[in-house]
Design an enzyme around this catalytic site. Structure first.
Site, mmCIF file in Angstrom:
data_model
loop_
_atom_site.group_PDB
_atom_site.id
_atom_site.type_symbol
_atom_site.label_atom_id
_atom_site.label_comp_id
_atom_site.label_asym_id
_atom_site.label_seq_id
_atom_site.Cartn_x
_atom_site.Cartn_y
_atom_site.Cartn_z
ATOM 1 N N GLY A 46 0.837 -1.199 0.000
ATOM 2 C CA GLY A 46 0.000 0.000 0.000
ATOM 3 C C GLY A 46 0.866 1.240 0.000
ATOM 4 C CD GLN A 51 3.256 5.750 2.746
ATOM 5 O OE1 GLN A 51 2.276 5.213 2.261
ATOM 6 N NE2 GLN A 51 4.269 5.056 3.253
ATOM 7 C CB CYS A 88 5.306 2.130 7.439
ATOM 8 S SG CYS A 88 4.785 3.621 6.571
ATOM 9 C CG LEU A 89 6.616 1.035 1.379
ATOM 10 C CD1 LEU A 89 5.996 1.365 0.030
ATOM 11 C CD2 LEU A 89 7.735 0.021 1.222
ATOM 12 C CG HIS A 130 -0.496 1.080 7.345
ATOM 13 N ND1 HIS A 130 0.473 0.641 8.210
ATOM 14 C CD2 HIS A 130 0.135 1.942 6.503
ATOM 15 C CE1 HIS A 130 1.633 1.228 7.907
ATOM 16 N NE2 HIS A 130 1.445 2.016 6.865
ATOM 17 C CD GLU A 131 -1.153 2.357 2.834
ATOM 18 O OE1 GLU A 131 -0.741 3.526 2.734
ATOM 19 O OE2 GLU A 131 -0.396 1.397 3.064
ATOM 20 C CG HIS A 134 0.206 6.694 5.686
ATOM 21 N ND1 HIS A 134 1.353 7.197 6.250
ATOM 22 C CD2 HIS A 134 0.462 5.390 5.438
ATOM 23 C CE1 HIS A 134 2.268 6.226 6.333
ATOM 24 N NE2 HIS A 134 1.743 5.115 5.852
HETATM 25 ZN ZN ZN Z 1 2.666 3.343 5.843
#
Ligand code: ZN
Length: 158
Positions: A46, A51, A88-89, A130-131, A134
């Site tokens: 995701g 991000q 998380c990226l 999670h997304e 963000h």
């Molecule tokens: Zn993330």
């Protein structure tokens, strides 16, 4: 299409409440294409627009069941509780156990400007939460019960 730079924790854009997408146009669709390509390249499941430095309410997700693009997503129903590992990226190399709803229903706009609802459970439900976090400036490290360094076989998921 283009690979975009993934913003890392510490950048203030990740703490902002993202603004709703006003118009679904070719520019936005191009951005979604680039976000998907960036997510796949990073081996993530995701990616949220903040991000990649865009403070708008847009996420892409693929947990192995095909690409999902959610514009202005709103989680309208949450059921059950389950705790599992997340990464998380934007927080490379760190993992943590996060309690999430087990099942969610999310409303969103498609790239064809249609409003839809989707029921999800398992990894997809976790990823949606999670997304969407963000988009409200919340990182999993803000809500994780415990954090740890990457273990072999784990991967950054969103
Ligand atoms: Zn993330």
């Amino acid at each position: 299409m283009a690979i975009l730079e993934v913003i890392k924790a510490g950048n203030p854009v990740l703490k902002q409440v993202a603004k709703p997408v006003k118009k679904v146009d070719s520019r936005l669709r191009r951005l979604m294409d680039d976000m998907a390509e960036t997510m796949y390249k990073a081996d993530g499941v995701g990616l949220a627009a903040p991000q990649i430095g865009q403070s708008i309410r847009l996420v892409v997700i693929d947990v192995g069941e095909g690409l999902l693009e959610l514009i202005n997503p709103v989680i309208i129903k949450r059921e059950g509780k389950v705790t599992d590992s997340e990464g998380c990226l934007s927080v490379p190399g760190i993992f943590g156990d996060v309690e999430r709803a087990e099942r969610v229903t999310v409303e969103y706009t498609t790239r064809f400007n249609k409003r839809r609802a989707l029921e999800a459970d398992g990894l997809l439900a976790r990823c949606i939460q999670h997304e969407c976090d963000h988009l409200d400036g919340t990182l999993f490290i803000d809500i994780a019960a415990s954090l740890r360094q990457e273990a072999p076989g784990e991967r950054e998921n969103g």
